[in-house]
Each structure stands twice: as C-alpha cells, then as structure tokens.
Design an enzyme around this catalytic site. Structure first.
Site, PDB file in Angstrom:
ATOM      1  N   ASP A  95       1.163 -46.519  25.109  1.00  0.00           N
ATOM      2  CA  ASP A  95       1.733 -46.615  26.460  1.00  0.00           C
ATOM      3  C   ASP A  95       1.825 -48.059  26.958  1.00  0.00           C
ATOM      4  O   ASP A  95       1.763 -48.317  28.162  1.00  0.00           O
ATOM      5  CB  ASP A  95       0.919 -45.789  27.471  1.00  0.00           C
ATOM      6  CG  ASP A  95       0.697 -44.359  27.009  1.00  0.00           C
ATOM      7  OD1 ASP A  95       1.694 -43.712  26.651  1.00  0.00           O
ATOM      8  OD2 ASP A  95      -0.460 -43.906  26.984  1.00  0.00           O
ATOM      9  N   LYS A 130       6.394 -50.282  24.726  1.00  0.00           N
ATOM     10  CA  LYS A 130       7.115 -50.688  23.514  1.00  0.00           C
ATOM     11  C   LYS A 130       8.603 -50.393  23.611  1.00  0.00           C
ATOM     12  O   LYS A 130       9.431 -51.168  23.145  1.00  0.00           O
ATOM     13  CB  LYS A 130       6.505 -49.976  22.297  1.00  0.00           C
ATOM     14  CG  LYS A 130       5.061 -50.375  22.011  1.00  0.00           C
ATOM     15  CD  LYS A 130       4.464 -49.595  20.860  1.00  0.00           C
ATOM     16  CE  LYS A 130       4.238 -48.144  21.191  1.00  0.00           C
ATOM     17  NZ  LYS A 130       3.192 -47.909  22.223  1.00  0.00           N
ATOM     18  N   GLY A 165       6.304 -41.521  23.592  1.00  0.00           N
ATOM     19  CA  GLY A 165       7.156 -41.454  24.776  1.00  0.00           C
ATOM     20  C   GLY A 165       7.574 -42.859  25.151  1.00  0.00           C
ATOM     21  O   GLY A 165       6.891 -43.536  25.917  1.00  0.00           O
ATOM     22  N   HIS A 166       8.675 -43.323  24.578  1.00  0.00           N
ATOM     23  CA  HIS A 166       9.119 -44.696  24.806  1.00  0.00           C
ATOM     24  C   HIS A 166      10.141 -44.720  25.939  1.00  0.00           C
ATOM     25  O   HIS A 166      11.221 -44.151  25.820  1.00  0.00           O
ATOM     26  CB  HIS A 166       9.702 -45.286  23.517  1.00  0.00           C
ATOM     27  CG  HIS A 166       8.663 -45.506  22.458  1.00  0.00           C
ATOM     28  ND1 HIS A 166       8.934 -46.111  21.254  1.00  0.00           N
ATOM     29  CD2 HIS A 166       7.336 -45.212  22.438  1.00  0.00           C
ATOM     30  CE1 HIS A 166       7.819 -46.176  20.538  1.00  0.00           C
ATOM     31  NE2 HIS A 166       6.843 -45.625  21.241  1.00  0.00           N
ATOM     32  N   GLN A 180       2.481 -45.098  19.532  1.00  0.00           N
ATOM     33  CA  GLN A 180       1.052 -45.131  19.881  1.00  0.00           C
ATOM     34  C   GLN A 180       0.551 -46.585  19.943  1.00  0.00           C
ATOM     35  O   GLN A 180       1.307 -47.450  20.354  1.00  0.00           O
ATOM     36  CB  GLN A 180       0.217 -44.271  18.930  1.00  0.00           C
ATOM     37  CG  GLN A 180       0.469 -42.765  19.067  1.00  0.00           C
ATOM     38  CD  GLN A 180       1.673 -42.292  18.286  1.00  0.00           C
ATOM     39  OE1 GLN A 180       1.860 -42.618  17.136  1.00  0.00           O
ATOM     40  NE2 GLN A 180       2.509 -41.495  18.904  1.00  0.00           N
TER      41      GLN A 180
END
Length: 420
Positions: free
Chosen positions: A12, A15, A39-40, A221
């Site tokens: 988080d 990225k 979750g980008h 991650q």
C-alpha cells in the site's frame, strides 16, 4: 535492461501511482508476482482507477502491458477488471499480454483459502481470501493449472483432477460450500481470456530488451511481506523483493538496472502480524482518516503508525534500491509532532536489525521527534517550496538510511509529484 518498482513496507505504498507517473519513459510495464490481492490505485483527470492484476501502464496507449509468469490469475476478477479498464478509456485488447506460465486461481482455491483462514481462529494470517496462498501452494506442489492450460483440449479433465484434491481438503475442514454456483462465471471468464495474446512471456521480454525497449517490472505487496524476508508467517506467498523480478519474468539478474523503492512517510499494514510502530490511539486514527487508509481491494481499515527506519534500511539493503520515493507526505500536514523510529530496544539491547522472531519479540521502538508542519503540500511542485520542518524530517530520514530521495508524492494525482 529492466528497471523495477516495488514497495519497501507492508504494501500500500502507492506503487500504482508511481508506475503510472514513470510509464511515459517506458515501452513496457510487466507485473512479476502477486495476484488480485494487489490494489494499485491510479488517479488522473479527476478519476480514480484501482488495478488488481493488470499492470499500471494500461492507460498509456504506447505501452505494452504484460502479466508475467510469477503472477497468479483469477479469470473472473481479471475479466471484470479488463471490462472496467475498457469502459474507463483504456484499450486492453490492444496492449495487454498474458504469460502462459502464470498460474490460475480456481474457484476451489478461494474456498480452500476461506476454509483454512476460518480454521486458524484467533491465529489468522489476515488473508484477503482471494485464493492466492492455495494457488501458490499448488504451484510449489506441482499440481497447479496455468493460463496455457486453458488452450488444451483436455482442460476440463485437468481442472476436475485439481478440484478433486481441493474437495478432499474442504471435507477435512468440514467447510460448507456450493461450487456449482461459482463455476459458470469461472468458465465464462476462461473463454473471455482466450481473446488476449497468451504468450511465452520470458521470450517476449528478453526479445524486447535485446531490441532496446525500456521495461519496468511492477511489484505488488511490499518487502516486509516477502515470503522469505518478511515478517513470517504474516507474509504473502511470493517474493516481493527485486529478486522476484528474475523468477517472475524470466530475466537474468545482470539485466536489472534501476530499482525504484517506495515508502510512505509513515507506516501502515493490513491484517495480522507484527507492527512495531503501530499507533492504536488517536494519532493512529488521525493517520487513517487523513490518509484514507482503507484497502483498495478489500476496503479493510489499515493499521497505522510512525515511520520505521530499521525496517526501511532492511528493505533498501535487500532490494539494492537506487531511486528512493516517498509517498503520502501530505498526510502528515497538521500534526504538531512527527515521530520516527530509528532503533529498537529488545530486552536490554538497542539494535537496528530486524529480529528473526519479529512476530513474537517484545520490541520497544525508540523515537526521534520532529516539529510538524501545518501547510497543505498538495499544490507544491518544487522541493524548495516545501516547509522547512518537512525538509528537516526528510533530511534526517535520508541521512539515517544513507539513500537519497529521487521523488516525493504529495497527493494521489499524477501531477502531485515532486522530482528531486
């Protein structure tokens, strides 16, 4: 050569935004590990986009996007994601390629994940319940299915054999489920994915490198969730560090050039596990609220705390970071005092090293205090215009980890970026 973007904390770190900002300089963006637990988040033109499996260069028309062999793919999730990208102005049918060696997440992988997590009771790992771990377990156990298998005439037979093993596991857990409800969407999504180029990604990437194309490997991650070097057992199921790009894309170590390491100006983590600088108080709640610290994929509230320099130094060492990027600096505006942990006290010893038993060790973080700043950073575009108190904080961080910053993000939008 290939450059790499990865996280230096527990994920988080932002990225997706950074890859999106860097993509104009690159021809190819390739995801090298993880799955739909990522979750980008990208934000531009007033719109927010969350990507789970698709590389973050997808909204740049010139860019080739490759889902590498180290990624695990849920066809149902990927189908929805592709449709959402297409409706938001992206063109995945033109510039998305999928490795034939990427492993498939089956509906029963998700069921096994849920059953296993429920069975752990109070010792839960904090799984996103997306079937990631069981899929990687099958991969290591040499019993998994890969994207290339969907093109085989006997795919259904292969599928049934794997599912039979999973059913035995589910019976052992005494877990109730209805597989018949899940399978139609899975097989529909499998057919949908056949329209995309299913490639030998290691050949394609090495061929592109030999032609001088600029490639960026996108990690998911963060370093502290690495299966080998993270806060085990509270980790993910893949190698999130620079070395993972070699396995996850099929490139030789000497081909790795720049390593962009991203960290937040504070720390967060999702799920269970050690978090030495966690603030379970008003400060932590304020960080969560101002930083909107809720999972982009799960919506779960993130745990929050002050910046942890021992773990940051460790992550920089493991990854060989060449370009350091700080995100979410704007969130700290309004704090009268900003703390940073520069050492651990474990029993009667001070140390900068991460203990082997970090999950069980009693760690007393030693903090250095800095005067906070009240200015809104989100509209600033030059480093010299940042508040002096912020620069004092960042100068200390850079000196402590012996690595210079190359970029500071002061908001979620593409434009809210300061290049050093």
């Amino acid at each position: 050569m290939i450059d790499v973007v990865l996280g230096l904390q527990w994920g988080d770190e932002g990225k997706g935004k950074i890859v999106d900002v860097l993509t104009p300089q690159y021809d190819v963006v390739a995801r090298f590990q993880g799955g739909p637990n990522a979750g980008h988040s990208l934000e531009f033109n007033g719109q927010k986009h969350v990507l789970n499996t698709i590389p973050s260069g997808i909204f740049h028309e010139h860019c080739t996007n490759i889902i590498g062999n180290g990624v695990v793919i849920d066809p149902v999730t990927l189908k929805k994601e592709i449709e959402k990208v297409a409706s938001s102005g992206g063109n995945p049918t033109k510039n998305l390629f999928i490795s034939q060696k990427a492993h498939l997440i089956l509906p029963t992988h998700r069921l096994v994940d849920a059953a296993s997590e429920a069975n752990k009771g109070e010792h839960k790992i904090g799984s996103t319940l997306r079937g990631i771990s069981p899929t990687y377990q099958d991969k290591i156990g040499r019993s998994g299915l890969r994207i290339g298998d969907i093109l085989a005439p006997n795919f259904r037979q292969k599928y049934n054999a794997v599912v039979a093993n999973h059913k035995q596991l589910l019976d052992r857990f005494n877990f109730e489920y209805n597989l018949e409800e899940l399978e139609p969407a899975f097989f529909e999504a499998v057919e949908f994915l056949k329209q995309f180029p299913i490639i030998s990604s290691e050949y394609m990437i090495n061929d592109l490198m030999s032609k001088g194309k600029k490639i960026i490997g996108e990690g998911a991650q963060g370093t502290l969730l690495d299966i080998d070097f993270g806060s085990y057992p509270f980790v993910t199921s893949s190698n999130t560090i620079t070395g993972g790009v070699c396995n996850g894309l099929g490139v030789a170590p000497q081909k790795v050039n720049k390593v962009y390491g991203i960290f937040k100006a504070y720390c967060t983590r999702v799920g269970s596990g050690p978090f030495p600088t966690e603030q379970e108080n008003e400060t932590g709640e304020k960080l969560r609220k101002l930083g909107f610290e809720f999972g982009a994929t799960t919506g779960r509230p993130r745990r929050t705390g002050w910046l942890d320099l021992p773990t940051l130094k460790y992550a920089i060492m493991l990854n060989g970071v060449t370009d350091l990027i700080c995100t979410k600096s704007d969130v700290l505006s309004g704090f009268e005092e900003v703390l940073v942990c520069d050492q651990y006290q474990i029993e009667d010893k001070l140390t900068n090293e991460i203990p082997f038993n970090i999950a069980d060790a009693v760690i007393n973080p030693q903090y250095k205090s800095f005067k906070g700043w009240s200015e809104d950073l989100t509209g600033i575009r030059q480093y010299n215009d940042l508040p002096e108190t912020f620069k004092q904080y960042m100068n200390y961080v850079q000196a402590s980890i012996d690595t210079k910053l190359s970029m500071i993000s002061i908001g979620p939008d593409r434009e809210q970026t300061i290049f050093m």
